[in-house]
Write a protein that holds these residues in place. Structure first.
Motif, PDB file in Angstrom:
ATOM      1  N   VAL A 283       0.819  -1.217   0.000  1.00 19.97           N
ATOM      2  CA  VAL A 283       0.000   0.000   0.000  1.00 19.97           C
ATOM      3  C   VAL A 283       0.854   1.269   0.000  1.00 19.97           C
ATOM      4  O   VAL A 283       0.309   2.370  -0.137  1.00 19.97           O
ATOM      5  CB  VAL A 283      -0.958   0.016   1.205  1.00 19.97           C
ATOM      6  CG1 VAL A 283      -1.949  -1.124   1.116  1.00 19.97           C
ATOM      7  CG2 VAL A 283      -0.183  -0.038   2.528  1.00 19.97           C
ATOM      8  N   LYS A 284       2.169   1.130   0.122  1.00 17.29           N
ATOM      9  CA  LYS A 284       3.036   2.306   0.067  1.00 17.29           C
ATOM     10  C   LYS A 284       3.654   2.508  -1.321  1.00 17.29           C
ATOM     11  O   LYS A 284       4.441   3.441  -1.514  1.00 17.29           O
ATOM     12  CB  LYS A 284       4.133   2.197   1.124  1.00 17.29           C
ATOM     13  CG  LYS A 284       3.597   2.257   2.554  1.00 17.29           C
ATOM     14  CD  LYS A 284       4.699   2.267   3.584  1.00 17.29           C
ATOM     15  CE  LYS A 284       4.135   2.373   4.995  1.00 17.29           C
ATOM     16  NZ  LYS A 284       5.203   2.401   6.026  1.00 17.29           N
ATOM     17  N   ASN A 285       3.269   1.656  -2.251  1.00 18.35           N
ATOM     18  CA  ASN A 285       3.764   1.796  -3.631  1.00 18.35           C
ATOM     19  C   ASN A 285       2.865   2.800  -4.348  1.00 18.35           C
ATOM     20  O   ASN A 285       1.938   2.433  -5.083  1.00 18.35           O
ATOM     21  CB  ASN A 285       3.755   0.440  -4.341  1.00 18.35           C
ATOM     22  CG  ASN A 285       4.460   0.489  -5.684  1.00 18.35           C
ATOM     23  OD1 ASN A 285       4.565   1.554  -6.307  1.00 18.35           O
ATOM     24  ND2 ASN A 285       4.943  -0.656  -6.148  1.00 18.35           N
ATOM     25  N   ILE A 286       3.119   4.077  -4.125  1.00 20.99           N
ATOM     26  CA  ILE A 286       2.257   5.134  -4.646  1.00 20.99           C
ATOM     27  C   ILE A 286       2.176   5.124  -6.181  1.00 20.99           C
ATOM     28  O   ILE A 286       1.081   5.263  -6.735  1.00 20.99           O
ATOM     29  CB  ILE A 286       2.722   6.518  -4.139  1.00 20.99           C
ATOM     30  CG1 ILE A 286       2.739   6.545  -2.603  1.00 20.99           C
ATOM     31  CG2 ILE A 286       1.807   7.622  -4.672  1.00 20.99           C
ATOM     32  CD1 ILE A 286       1.409   6.284  -1.954  1.00 20.99           C
ATOM     33  N   PRO A 287       3.276   4.969  -6.908  1.00 20.86           N
ATOM     34  CA  PRO A 287       3.158   4.932  -8.372  1.00 20.86           C
ATOM     35  C   PRO A 287       2.240   3.813  -8.866  1.00 20.86           C
ATOM     36  O   PRO A 287       1.470   4.013  -9.810  1.00 20.86           O
ATOM     37  CB  PRO A 287       4.606   4.718  -8.840  1.00 20.86           C
ATOM     38  CG  PRO A 287       5.441   5.291  -7.736  1.00 20.86           C
ATOM     39  CD  PRO A 287       4.704   4.943  -6.482  1.00 20.86           C
ATOM     40  N   LEU A 288       2.309   2.647  -8.232  1.00 22.55           N
ATOM     41  CA  LEU A 288       1.456   1.540  -8.659  1.00 22.55           C
ATOM     42  C   LEU A 288      -0.008   1.824  -8.319  1.00 22.55           C
ATOM     43  O   LEU A 288      -0.911   1.537  -9.122  1.00 22.55           O
ATOM     44  CB  LEU A 288       1.911   0.233  -7.995  1.00 22.55           C
ATOM     45  CG  LEU A 288       1.258  -1.051  -8.514  1.00 22.55           C
ATOM     46  CD1 LEU A 288       1.500  -1.213 -10.005  1.00 22.55           C
ATOM     47  CD2 LEU A 288       1.772  -2.259  -7.746  1.00 22.55           C
ATOM     48  N   ILE A 289      -0.254   2.389  -7.145  1.00 19.76           N
ATOM     49  CA  ILE A 289      -1.627   2.757  -6.774  1.00 19.76           C
ATOM     50  C   ILE A 289      -2.180   3.774  -7.765  1.00 19.76           C
ATOM     51  O   ILE A 289      -3.332   3.675  -8.216  1.00 19.76           O
ATOM     52  CB  ILE A 289      -1.665   3.312  -5.334  1.00 19.76           C
ATOM     53  CG1 ILE A 289      -1.409   2.188  -4.333  1.00 19.76           C
ATOM     54  CG2 ILE A 289      -3.011   3.985  -5.039  1.00 19.76           C
ATOM     55  CD1 ILE A 289      -1.297   2.652  -2.898  1.00 19.76           C
ATOM     56  N   ALA A 290      -1.348   4.752  -8.135  1.00 18.35           N
ATOM     57  CA  ALA A 290      -1.775   5.759  -9.114  1.00 18.35           C
ATOM     58  C   ALA A 290      -2.088   5.111 -10.463  1.00 18.35           C
ATOM     59  O   ALA A 290      -3.056   5.487 -11.133  1.00 18.35           O
ATOM     60  CB  ALA A 290      -0.692   6.823  -9.268  1.00 18.35           C
ATOM     61  N   ALA A 291      -1.284   4.132 -10.858  1.00 17.21           N
ATOM     62  CA  ALA A 291      -1.514   3.449 -12.125  1.00 17.21           C
ATOM     63  C   ALA A 291      -2.830   2.692 -12.111  1.00 17.21           C
ATOM     64  O   ALA A 291      -3.602   2.730 -13.096  1.00 17.21           O
ATOM     65  CB  ALA A 291      -0.357   2.490 -12.420  1.00 17.21           C
ATOM     66  N   PHE A 292      -3.116   2.009 -11.011  1.00 17.24           N
ATOM     67  CA  PHE A 292      -4.386   1.287 -10.907  1.00 17.24           C
ATOM     68  C   PHE A 292      -5.567   2.257 -10.870  1.00 17.24           C
ATOM     69  O   PHE A 292      -6.635   1.974 -11.431  1.00 17.24           O
ATOM     70  CB  PHE A 292      -4.392   0.390  -9.673  1.00 17.24           C
ATOM     71  CG  PHE A 292      -3.554  -0.852  -9.806  1.00 17.24           C
ATOM     72  CD1 PHE A 292      -3.583  -1.606 -10.974  1.00 17.24           C
ATOM     73  CD2 PHE A 292      -2.736  -1.280  -8.772  1.00 17.24           C
ATOM     74  CE1 PHE A 292      -2.815  -2.757 -11.112  1.00 17.24           C
ATOM     75  CE2 PHE A 292      -1.963  -2.426  -8.890  1.00 17.24           C
ATOM     76  CZ  PHE A 292      -2.002  -3.168 -10.069  1.00 17.24           C
ATOM     77  N   ALA A 293      -5.402   3.403 -10.193  1.00 21.94           N
ATOM     78  CA  ALA A 293      -6.468   4.406 -10.168  1.00 21.94           C
ATOM     79  C   ALA A 293      -6.747   4.922 -11.583  1.00 21.94           C
ATOM     80  O   ALA A 293      -7.911   5.056 -11.997  1.00 21.94           O
ATOM     81  CB  ALA A 293      -6.091   5.560  -9.242  1.00 21.94           C
ATOM     82  N   PHE A 294      -5.671   5.199 -12.336  1.00 23.00           N
ATOM     83  CA  PHE A 294      -5.835   5.659 -13.716  1.00 23.00           C
ATOM     84  C   PHE A 294      -6.527   4.594 -14.564  1.00 23.00           C
ATOM     85  O   PHE A 294      -7.394   4.897 -15.399  1.00 23.00           O
ATOM     86  CB  PHE A 294      -4.473   6.005 -14.319  1.00 23.00           C
ATOM     87  CG  PHE A 294      -4.538   6.445 -15.747  1.00 23.00           C
ATOM     88  CD1 PHE A 294      -4.882   7.752 -16.081  1.00 23.00           C
ATOM     89  CD2 PHE A 294      -4.265   5.548 -16.781  1.00 23.00           C
ATOM     90  CE1 PHE A 294      -4.951   8.155 -17.406  1.00 23.00           C
ATOM     91  CE2 PHE A 294      -4.332   5.944 -18.107  1.00 23.00           C
ATOM     92  CZ  PHE A 294      -4.679   7.258 -18.418  1.00 23.00           C
TER      93      PHE A 294
END
Length: 316
Positions: A283-294
């Motif tokens: 949950v601290k992998n912000i770039p990956l979270i952003a990619a999934f949100a996109f």
């Protein structure tokens, strides 16, 4: 994995039927508090998804350990980027409803966790009378909320004593899926709403397009063993109408954390929970979270159903 969770068989909370079909099995891939394997079933009568057997309510402390996300500082504080993003997103989602609340309006956040959203609401609308309900508040969280003038109700919703004066707005963000008795709990909240008061619910959506990719048990929306009941648009709307609410809107929302949890579950189911790959899907992998949100924003634009939904309903 250390403890065995005491569980009991149950019936469908949607229609009471005892007949169901197993659709997924899995373990506690996030906190590893138990070595148990859990089963998600679909009701053969009404199609409702629920955990069966399910943990006994006395097992709360095993289901929600001290390091559980909303109890700890995992998503909290201005220094925590994910915590800031989460608060900003939630404030944006609530902005339209909060703007129409009367001066001095009363707001209850059910399952408020660390209370970040309530503090943000206090800063945006200091005139509001705010209350937070959760089954447990660490001392630091309680002190912070009370310092911001937030009333604290510490009890499971099923047993909580709610204030006599009605609320204008009740928030349930990612909470209804955790309830043992969702319909009776909603009826309690409806009784606590003022006439024309609104209830906002956000919860996983079993019709999410990505569930099919992880349907065997890794899908993050199952969140074994904490998610006890799961809904589609149709089943959630039916439940809201059944308890006396008029559904005003329903919409898809991005579900980046469900994507993260899905990949964590898939990796652990195949390689074990100590595999180094699980750190990539943290949950601290912000770039990956952003990619999934996109990815989900794009899916919504193409009229796909995502694994997160919002419903706003009104007491009539």
């Amino acid at each position: 994995m250390t403890s065995q969770i005491r569980s009991t068989s149950t019936t469908c909370s949607g229609c009471g039927s005892e007949s169901s079909t197993v659709i997924a099995t899995g373990q506690d891939y996030i906190y590893h508090g138990s070595a148990d394997t859990f089963r998600y079933v679909r009701c053969d009568s009404c199609g409702h998804f629920y955990l069966n057997p399910r943990p006994d309510i006395s097992e709360l402390s095993l289901m929600y350990p001290a390091n559980y996300g909303t109890f700890s500082n995992r998503f909290q504080g201005r220094a925590n980027l994910l915590g800031r993003i989460k608060t900003i997103v939630n404030r944006k989602r609530l902005k339209g409803v909060v703007a129409h609340l009367p001066p001095g309006g009363r707001v209850l956040d059910v399952g408020c966790g660390n209370g970040e959203l309530l503090i943000a609401l206090h800063q945006a609308r200091p005139d509001l009378e705010l209350f937070g309900l959760d089954w447990h508040f660490p001392a630091e969280t309680r002190n912070t909320l009370e310092r911001h003038g937030v009333g604290v109700i510490e009890a499971p919703l099923e047993a909580a004593e709610l204030p006599a004066q009605p609320f204008d707005f009740i928030i349930m963000l990612q909470l209804i899926e955790h309830l043992w008795e969702p319909e009776e709990s909603l009826r309690r909240l409806v009784r606590a709403l003022a006439k024309d008061g609104r209830l906002l619910i956000e919860t996983p959506n079993t019709d999410g397009w990505d569930r099919r990719l992880f349907a065997g048990g890794a899908w993050g929306g199952y969140y074994f063993p904490r998610h006890l009941n799961l809904y589609s648009f149709e089943r959630l709307a039916e439940l809201l109408r059944r308890v006396g609410l008029a559904v005003e809107s329903q919409r898809n929302l991005p579900a980046p954390l469900i994507w993260i949890y899905s990949f964590q579950g898939a990796v652990q189911a195949r390689f074990g929970w100590k595999n180094s790959l699980t750190k990539i899907f943290g949950v601290k992998n912000i770039p990956l979270i952003a990619a999934f949100a996109f990815l989900d924003v794009a899916a919504i634009a193409m009229r796909f159903t995502t694994s997160n939904q919002q419903a706003i309903s009104r007491k009539v």
